[in-house]
Design an enzyme around this catalytic site. Structure first.
Site, PDB file in Angstrom:
ATOM      1  N   ASN A 205      29.806  17.100 -10.537  1.00  0.00           N
ATOM      2  CA  ASN A 205      29.353  16.513  -9.258  1.00  0.00           C
ATOM      3  C   ASN A 205      28.161  17.451  -9.015  1.00  0.00           C
ATOM      4  OD1 ASN A 205      30.149  19.101  -7.205  1.00  0.00           O
ATOM      5  ND2 ASN A 205      32.027  18.562  -8.445  1.00  0.00           N
ATOM      6  N   LYS A 284      33.481  13.271 -30.620  1.00  0.00           N
ATOM      7  CA  LYS A 284      32.772  12.521 -29.676  1.00  0.00           C
ATOM      8  C   LYS A 284      33.245  10.951 -29.618  1.00  0.00           C
ATOM      9  CE  LYS A 284      28.045  11.358 -28.856  1.00  0.00           C
ATOM     10  NZ  LYS A 284      26.584  11.169 -29.563  1.00  0.00           N
ATOM     11  N   PRO A 300      45.273  19.962 -10.182  1.00  0.00           N
ATOM     12  CA  PRO A 300      45.862  20.587  -9.257  1.00  0.00           C
ATOM     13  C   PRO A 300      44.891  21.030  -8.063  1.00  0.00           C
ATOM     14  CG  PRO A 300      45.459  22.095 -11.072  1.00  0.00           C
ATOM     15  CD  PRO A 300      45.042  20.700 -11.433  1.00  0.00           C
ATOM     16  N   LYS A 336      42.499  17.207   7.169  1.00  0.00           N
ATOM     17  CA  LYS A 336      42.540  17.839   5.725  1.00  0.00           C
ATOM     18  C   LYS A 336      43.134  19.402   6.048  1.00  0.00           C
ATOM     19  CE  LYS A 336      39.385  15.991   3.007  1.00  0.00           C
ATOM     20  NZ  LYS A 336      38.445  15.897   2.404  1.00  0.00           N
TER      21      LYS A 336
HETATM   22  N1  CTP Z   1      40.202  21.579  -3.205  1.00  0.00           N
HETATM   23  C1  CTP Z   1      40.738  22.234  -4.156  1.00  0.00           C
HETATM   24  N2  CTP Z   1      41.528  21.785  -5.306  1.00  0.00           N
HETATM   25  C2  CTP Z   1      41.216  20.556  -5.646  1.00  0.00           C
HETATM   26  C3  CTP Z   1      40.425  19.743  -4.692  1.00  0.00           C
HETATM   27  C4  CTP Z   1      39.634  20.196  -3.531  1.00  0.00           C
HETATM   28  O1  CTP Z   1      41.109  23.445  -3.913  1.00  0.00           O
HETATM   29  N3  CTP Z   1      41.649  20.039  -6.704  1.00  0.00           N
HETATM   30  C5  CTP Z   1      39.494  22.392  -2.029  1.00  0.00           C
HETATM   31  C6  CTP Z   1      38.318  22.333  -1.952  1.00  0.00           C
HETATM   32  O2  CTP Z   1      37.429  23.493  -2.571  1.00  0.00           O
HETATM   33  C7  CTP Z   1      37.748  22.206  -0.425  1.00  0.00           C
HETATM   34  C8  CTP Z   1      38.842  21.290  -0.033  1.00  0.00           C
HETATM   35  O3  CTP Z   1      39.847  21.337  -0.898  1.00  0.00           O
HETATM   36  O4  CTP Z   1      37.833  23.473  -0.070  1.00  0.00           O
HETATM   37  C9  CTP Z   1      38.574  19.938   0.419  1.00  0.00           C
HETATM   38  O5  CTP Z   1      38.407  19.094  -0.804  1.00  0.00           O
HETATM   39  P1  CTP Z   1      38.596  17.519  -0.778  1.00  0.00           P
HETATM   40  O6  CTP Z   1      38.588  17.125  -2.251  1.00  0.00           O
HETATM   41  O7  CTP Z   1      37.286  17.018   0.224  1.00  0.00           O
HETATM   42  O8  CTP Z   1      39.726  17.455   0.017  1.00  0.00           O
HETATM   43  P2  CTP Z   1      40.945  16.291  -0.316  1.00  0.00           P
HETATM   44  O9  CTP Z   1      42.185  16.668   0.396  1.00  0.00           O
HETATM   45  O10 CTP Z   1      41.168  16.045  -1.702  1.00  0.00           O
HETATM   46  O11 CTP Z   1      40.435  14.912   0.397  1.00  0.00           O
HETATM   47  P3  CTP Z   1      39.693  13.582  -0.144  1.00  0.00           P
HETATM   48  O12 CTP Z   1      40.751  12.637  -0.060  1.00  0.00           O
HETATM   49  O13 CTP Z   1      38.561  13.424   0.796  1.00  0.00           O
HETATM   50  O14 CTP Z   1      39.325  13.856  -1.563  1.00  0.00           O
END
Ligand code: CTP
Length: 401
Positions: A205, A284, A300, A336
């Site tokens: 990303n 690959k 996770p 969240k």
């Molecule tokens: N995060 C994490 N582990 C993951 C994904 C995200 O710890 N596998 C943390 C990110 O570092 C950030 C927060 O969770 O601090 C928000 O991540 P985001 O992906 O936006 O949240 P989600 O609850 O997964 O929501 P969405 O449905 O928008 O993806």
């Protein structure tokens, strides 16, 4: 902060270059002031290139009104660091002799002074030098003691300039306010994660790591013991206690959870992939068909796991999460925060082109226990500072510590 770095003519002068770099890495501006004999050990150009400022080498440089310059610098610096300081300079400072720019600056400034002496063992032990050091100490000057070992002159003993890291740490200890983050253990994650699906390809990303690095640097500046867990980034890492490099979400999860129990604060600024390829091909993948299907599975959730553990036992580090949103920013961030049991959720609208990913600035909204606060567009360093102000407020209120 603006720091004047005085360099005198000792063999350790080359180490002052590292001191300048270390101070800059901690976010300070450095102006180098060299005595004429220092320039015989290291060129002024070296310091000029590193500090990006004119190096002051001469009190009577044509074109510059020296008197005004040293008075101006004397009143603007936050700290005067002298490394290495020779016996000669220490003698001059102790006795108020001002016959070059550096010794004059010492008399003219009211900023704190930090001296790292370096000289031959016998000289360091000499009654004359000891008395001068005591005089300066009684006046409030701080010191970083020389190290012991082989000296360039062939002697073994005390006199070698202290290590640049120790000098930088001593400078930081003088500059940083004794706030609530001092000596706290803070873990910050930063950057993207890369999820491999064959030996040459991955899903990544656009996160650059800047926001997380700025938070790590600011936490270190406030005196915290900082661990930075960074995904693949190309920007320079800040000077912190520990940097752990990871690639994928699972690896980051492992690195964070292995350390979280001993942390006071965990800031999840990393853009962790929510999904990763279910399988990683050992060879690959070649293009056979017009379309290709990749099966992804959930990674996770690091923040949620930390939140869960804390929600169950009401222990564990204070948690700061980030929410990158494109619409209904506050509503999503609020949800969240509750779902992941974070103390603070920092939301940024990544649909803006002037803030968020890959740029220097950020405009965030912080959702915390006392409501929602929107901060204006500003540098990531300032945003980092604002976030850590809120963290410190929570620490002072004794939230879950
Ligand atoms: N995060 C994490 N582990 C993951 C994904 C995200 O710890 N596998 C943390 C990110 O570092 C950030 C927060 O969770 O601090 C928000 O991540 P985001 O992906 O936006 O949240 P989600 O609850 O997964 O929501 P969405 O449905 O928008 O993806």
């Amino acid at each position: 902060m603006l720091i004047a770095l005085g360099v005198t003519g000792g063999i350790g002068a080359y180490k002052a270059v590292e001191v300048a770099r270390g101070l800059q890495k901690r976010g300070h501006e450095v102006v180098a002031v060299m005595t004429p004999s220092a320039t015989r050990f290291v060129g002024a150009i070296t310091f000029e290139a590193i500090t990006k400022r004119r190096v002051i080498t001469d009190q009577f440089e044509p074109g510059a009104n020296a008197d005004i310059e040293h008075i101006a610098l004397a009143s603007t610096i936050d700290l005067l660091v002298i490394a290495p300081a020779t016996a000669n300079l220490i003698g001059k400072l102790a006795n108020g002799i001002a016959d070059d720019f550096l010794s004059t600056l010492y008399l003219a400034t009211r900023a704190p002074v930090l001296i790292a002496p370096a000289m031959n063992t016998q000289m360091f032990a000499h009654e004359a030098v000891r008395r001068n050091l005591e005089t300066l100490e009684a006046r409030g000057v701080r010191f970083v003691d020389p190290g012991e070992g082989y000296l360039a002159c062939g002697w073994i003993g005390k006199g070698r300039l202290a290590e640049p890291d120790d000098i930088v740490a001593a400078a930081e200890a003088i500059l940083r306010p004794a706030g609530p983050l001092r000596d706290r253990r803070v873990l910050v994650t930063a950057g993207p994660t890369y999820e491999d699906f064959d030996p040459v390809r991955y899903i990544g990303n656009r996160s650059s790591g800047r926001m997380g690095f700025a938070i790590a640097a600011e936490a270190a500046r406030r005196g915290a013991e900082v661990t930075l867990v960074a995904g693949p980034t190309t920007i320079e890492t800040p000077a912190v206690n520990e940097v752990v490099r990871v690639r994928g979400a699972t690896e980051m999860h492992r690195a964070v959870l292995a350390r979280a129990d001993r942390m006071h604060v965990v800031v999840m600024a990393a853009a962790v992939a929510d999904y990763a390829p279910a399988e990683r091909a050992s060879r690959k993948l070649h293009k056979d068909d017009d379309t290709m299907t990749l099966v992804l599975k959930k990674t996770p959730d690091i923040l949620a796991d930390l939140g869960k553990r804390r929600a169950a036992s009401s222990e564990g580090p204070l948690l700061v999460g980030f929410a990158a949103e494109t619409e209904d920013v506050v509503a999503h961030a609020t949800a969240k925060r509750a779902r992941k049991h974070a103390d603070l959720m920092v939301a940024n609208d990544v649909s803006r082109s002037d803030a968020g990913f890959e740029v220097e600035d950020n405009a965030v909204t912080i959702v915390g226990p006392s409501g929602v606060e929107s901060l204006p567009l500003q540098s990531k360093a300032r945003v980092a500072s604002a976030i850590l102000d809120r963290v410190e407020q929570l620490l002072v209120r004794g939230v879950r510590l």
